[in-house]
Design an enzyme around this catalytic site. Structure first.
Site, PDB file in Angstrom:
ATOM      1  N   VAL A 118      41.496  38.693  47.010  1.00 34.11           N
ATOM      2  CA  VAL A 118      41.721  40.131  47.163  1.00 34.11           C
ATOM      3  C   VAL A 118      42.232  40.671  45.825  1.00 34.11           C
ATOM      4  O   VAL A 118      43.135  40.084  45.223  1.00 34.11           O
ATOM      5  CB  VAL A 118      42.767  40.432  48.270  1.00 34.11           C
ATOM      6  CG1 VAL A 118      42.983  41.939  48.413  1.00 34.11           C
ATOM      7  CG2 VAL A 118      42.358  39.801  49.589  1.00 34.11           C
ATOM      8  N   LEU A 120      43.737  44.200  44.133  1.00 35.21           N
ATOM      9  CA  LEU A 120      44.293  45.532  44.362  1.00 35.21           C
ATOM     10  C   LEU A 120      44.631  46.173  43.023  1.00 35.21           C
ATOM     11  O   LEU A 120      45.107  45.492  42.113  1.00 35.21           O
ATOM     12  CB  LEU A 120      45.578  45.441  45.194  1.00 35.21           C
ATOM     13  CG  LEU A 120      45.472  44.925  46.616  1.00 35.21           C
ATOM     14  CD1 LEU A 120      46.868  44.682  47.201  1.00 35.21           C
ATOM     15  CD2 LEU A 120      44.690  45.890  47.483  1.00 35.21           C
ATOM     16  N   THR A 145      44.063  34.497  48.055  1.00 34.75           N
ATOM     17  CA  THR A 145      44.790  34.895  46.858  1.00 34.75           C
ATOM     18  C   THR A 145      44.730  36.408  46.794  1.00 34.75           C
ATOM     19  O   THR A 145      43.703  37.005  47.106  1.00 34.75           O
ATOM     20  CB  THR A 145      44.121  34.296  45.597  1.00 34.75           C
ATOM     21  OG1 THR A 145      44.151  32.882  45.695  1.00 34.75           O
ATOM     22  CG2 THR A 145      44.825  34.748  44.338  1.00 34.75           C
ATOM     23  N   CYS A 146      45.827  37.050  46.404  1.00 40.43           N
ATOM     24  CA  CYS A 146      45.837  38.500  46.214  1.00 40.43           C
ATOM     25  C   CYS A 146      46.504  38.778  44.873  1.00 40.43           C
ATOM     26  O   CYS A 146      47.631  38.318  44.629  1.00 40.43           O
ATOM     27  CB  CYS A 146      46.590  39.198  47.344  1.00 40.43           C
ATOM     28  SG  CYS A 146      46.574  41.005  47.191  1.00 40.43           S
ATOM     29  N   VAL A 147      45.804  39.509  44.019  1.00 42.56           N
ATOM     30  CA  VAL A 147      46.339  39.841  42.705  1.00 42.56           C
ATOM     31  C   VAL A 147      46.145  41.321  42.414  1.00 42.56           C
ATOM     32  O   VAL A 147      45.268  41.969  42.979  1.00 42.56           O
ATOM     33  CB  VAL A 147      45.669  39.003  41.571  1.00 42.56           C
ATOM     34  CG1 VAL A 147      45.960  37.533  41.746  1.00 42.56           C
ATOM     35  CG2 VAL A 147      44.179  39.261  41.519  1.00 42.56           C
TER      36      VAL A 147
END
Length: 166
Positions: A118, A120, A145-147
């Protein structure tokens, strides 16, 4: 539409359930860590339900040898390349729907997704994005994973990509 990345005829004319598929699968050779050599067939997948950008990417690539589907990143754009109305929640819903379209066209589903990335543009949107993500995706959830990134294509505020089993 012709995709210059394809290695054969730009107009193969193959369809299934009104989905236009690219050229016949191509053979690749790769070395697997547990075997000396394996031949794998890959197929480019594009769904008419999403924006058509076949000159620069495939919506997904299906690798039959390892049994995986690699989905390109999806943004909250509709099939006409307009960002859907609303904020991060509505945008996350559209991104997940766009990925659902790709997964279904490739013969998979969210139940078979093993990894999600993901992106953002504002990490302050994490809670709202996560609320929609938790509601729309089946359990157990895949690895994720979100970065935060500086900018996404087309002015999007969220993008997701995933890897799924066939």
């Amino acid at each position: 539409m012709y995709n210059p990345c394809h290695m054969s005829s730009p107009n193969p004319g193959r369809t299934l359930n009104n989905i236009q598929f690219g050229p016949p699968p191509r053979q690749l050779s790769f070395t697997h860590p547990y075997t000396m050599s394996t031949n794998s067939t890959i197929e480019n997948i594009n769904t008419p339900k999403n924006a058509q950008l076949t000159s620069i990417l495939s919506h997904a690539v299906k690798a039959y040898g390892p049994g995986l589907i690699f989905c390109s990143g999806c943004t909250p754009h509709d099939s006409a390349l307009a960002i859907v109305e609303g904020g991060i929640k509505e945008h996350t819903e559209q991104v997940i729907q766009n990925l659902t379209n790709v997964l279904e066209s490739a013969g998979s589903s969210w139940q078979k997704v093993v990894k999600v990335n993901v992106y953002l543009t504002d990490m302050n949107d994490f809670g709202a994005m996560n609320e929609v993500y938790e509601r729309m995706l089946p359990s157990p959830k895949p690895a994720r994973t979100c970065v935060q990134v500086v900018k996404l294509p087309g002015g999007a505020d969220v993008e997701m990509e995933c890897i799924a089993a066939i």
